[in-house]
Design an enzyme around this catalytic site. Sequence first.
Site: not given
Ligand code: BGC
Length: 806
Positions: A229
């Site tokens: 993530d």
């Molecule tokens: C989120 C993810 C997301 C990523 C990219 C993160 O903060 O938890 O779900 O895909 O950001 O935007």
Amino acid sequence: MKYQDIIEKMTIEEKAAFLGGRNEWETRAFKRLGIPSIFCSDGPHGIRKQAGAGDHLGLNASVPATCFPTAATIANSWDVELGETLGKTLGEEAMAEGVNVLLGPGLNIKRSPLCGRNFEYFSEDPYLAGKMAASYVKGIQSQGVYACPKHFAVNSQELRRMAMDSVVDERTLREIYLTGFEIAVKEGKAKTIMSSYNEVNGTYANENRHLLTEILRDDWGFDGIVITDWGASNDHALGVAAGSNLEMPNPGLDSARELIAAVESGKISMEDVDKRVDELLDAVMTLYVNAQGRKEDFDKNAHHSIARRAAAESTVLLKNEENILPLKKGAKVAVIGDFAFVPRYQGAGSSLVNPTKIETISELIGNYDLQVVGMSRGYSRGGEEDAATRKEALDLAQRADIVLFFFGLNEDSESEGMDRTHMRIPQNQITLLQELGQVNANLVGIISAGSAIEMPWHHYMKAMLHCYLNGQAGAGAVLDILTGAVNPSGKISETIPRRHEDTPAYRYYPSKERTSEYREGLYVGYRYYDTAKVPVLYPFGFGLSYTTFEYSDLSVDEKGASFTVKNTGDRDGAEVAQMYVSLPDGKVFRPEKELKGFAKVFLKAGESRKVTISFDDKTFRYWNVKTNKWEVEEGSYSVSIGSSSANILLTGSIEKSGTTDLLPYEEAQMPAYYSGKIENVSDAEFEKLLGRPIPDGKWNGQLGINDALCQMYYAKSGLARFVYRRLTAIKKKADESGKPDLNTLFIYNMPFRAMAKMTGGAVSMDMAKGFVEVVNGHFFKGMGKVIGGFFSNSRKNKAYEAKIKS
Ligand code: BGC
């Protein structure tokens, strides 16, 4: 290794740099080696491809894309074919925008209704969540784009999401929090997976060998890549050794240097690095080829129609007294509520889509055969009192035969980066609802909310439609249902409890400091309410139709359950038949019953059909912590078929022989788990479940690199406490504005290490550690590290860049 030839040509610097992103969304390309770059984008219910420079949570707008209903909404359709169609459509849009990896679907379990991201997740039930996720994955990947189920794993809380440890026993982990991912991987054949921010039992998900290698790759046969993530990497080297391939978004070359140092010191092996590089190369090369000759546009109108069908199929009719719905032709209605003018159709955060268009009730209602006496916003989203608007609404309600009241959760209630603190909708909406009820008894409530809410006011309504967050075409779908053009067939994929206090994790959620103790164990959602006999308002799997269905002729054999469903009304419609399995006299504690299959059946008026729901490898299994394997307990299992978890219509049984004599628990030591009454699990009993002492989650003195910025209230440095107060004030102001500020929320909850992991190389880990020293009151020593680190980092970055230029 598949890409041995390329790997042999790669220097260690190239390998290490390849395993980290080059900017917010892209991987690094290496011309010399013929390695292209791939592009990742959110998201789960529409493409969020930022037009300009990427900034994670979206200061820069994204290109227009179809905003489909969110996962929480689509799960109410219980329709895997619809899920696959949506996936395919998302995949097509991703391809058109040059996106290779779509960061979704999200399938974390709705442990508590309070989780701010529940609107992005499918269900409280892992089987339903897994089946829906697998259907999205199949659809997305059919277009040559990889899906990325997220967030793996046990990431059911937003508060301090990057600095939190989920403490969960192995059985609950496997049966509740991993089963959905297992289905997405085994059945959906997901080619990428996103490791979550949190720790799982003391180890960051991204460094968790048990999760990423033993379970994901060895048990489930996953052959794709693990992507962190955004900012979820803690120790990149440990991540790589544990099975993680790509550190995102843009950790800079400090992380790559860390990786090289780890190989040189023997902390991890070169073989691990090569394996991860090989897996990533496979993804990059395949995705690159898939995208050759791609279509660069998509049919916006056709996709809008799919969004509308999806919204209609996912709307849940919770109540319909006196068959007030569907509305009769020419019915005299008043349209009241701000949501009819400014719909709430998606949630906030990284999933936010810039829709191709948005339909509203106020604009569309004129196309229907209804006599609209008038429309009024009634209440304000911001909560300000407006006597004139209120009076306008009440006057209209008096003049109409039926009042259509549009209401629900405001934008600031549900968002990535925060959890709700209660389950209520704003009081000004309820006050108006009660007043409307005084002047017109024919009240129809149309609710927009991405998660379960308390509904103590439900008796004011004759009918209620729960639309969840139904995407850009939601308004037309709602009007089709209200007027009967579409027969509702959605069923709620989560329980609607009477009150927040009744929810199983009420006392355990959210975590206090570092640890989030999953003391309720298996008893999540209906598994708890059913077993502990806690009454609920609307049970899991519940939803009404304008027609009626009859179930008969159940037969159960080794393969599954077969029965007949008949549409006994005078309208065509669809029914979601659900199969629950239980073992009434089991020796191993388990919930009263568990969903093990379902089928959505479309039937014409009067039509009947034989339906078969097959058993699979998950039907009778439980995780045995003694044998450390899936086992089947011997006994006579009940196989129940129902129209909801609370309305079981047919029951059969089947005998199963056991797979082991080694039973994992002693009933006398675990009264809460054997009764399902898990509201106050003692430390001793939770330890029995965990099989080890409960870790001490208390903050212990100094702030560390992995503590969140919002914990700076502990800081010794006055300056840091000042920064904390400023941050809190900015956050508060944003919260009060009604629109959550995602970047502030992100910064607020992020740990100090993220300074190094998310700044494209501008800040090194040594510098981040220097900041922590400052925060802990060692200003000069800390600043020395920051300043010294700055120069040495820039120097090392330049030297590294020179080595990987191709
Ligand atoms: C989120 C993810 C997301 C990523 C990219 C993160 O903060 O938890 O779900 O895909 O950001 O935007």
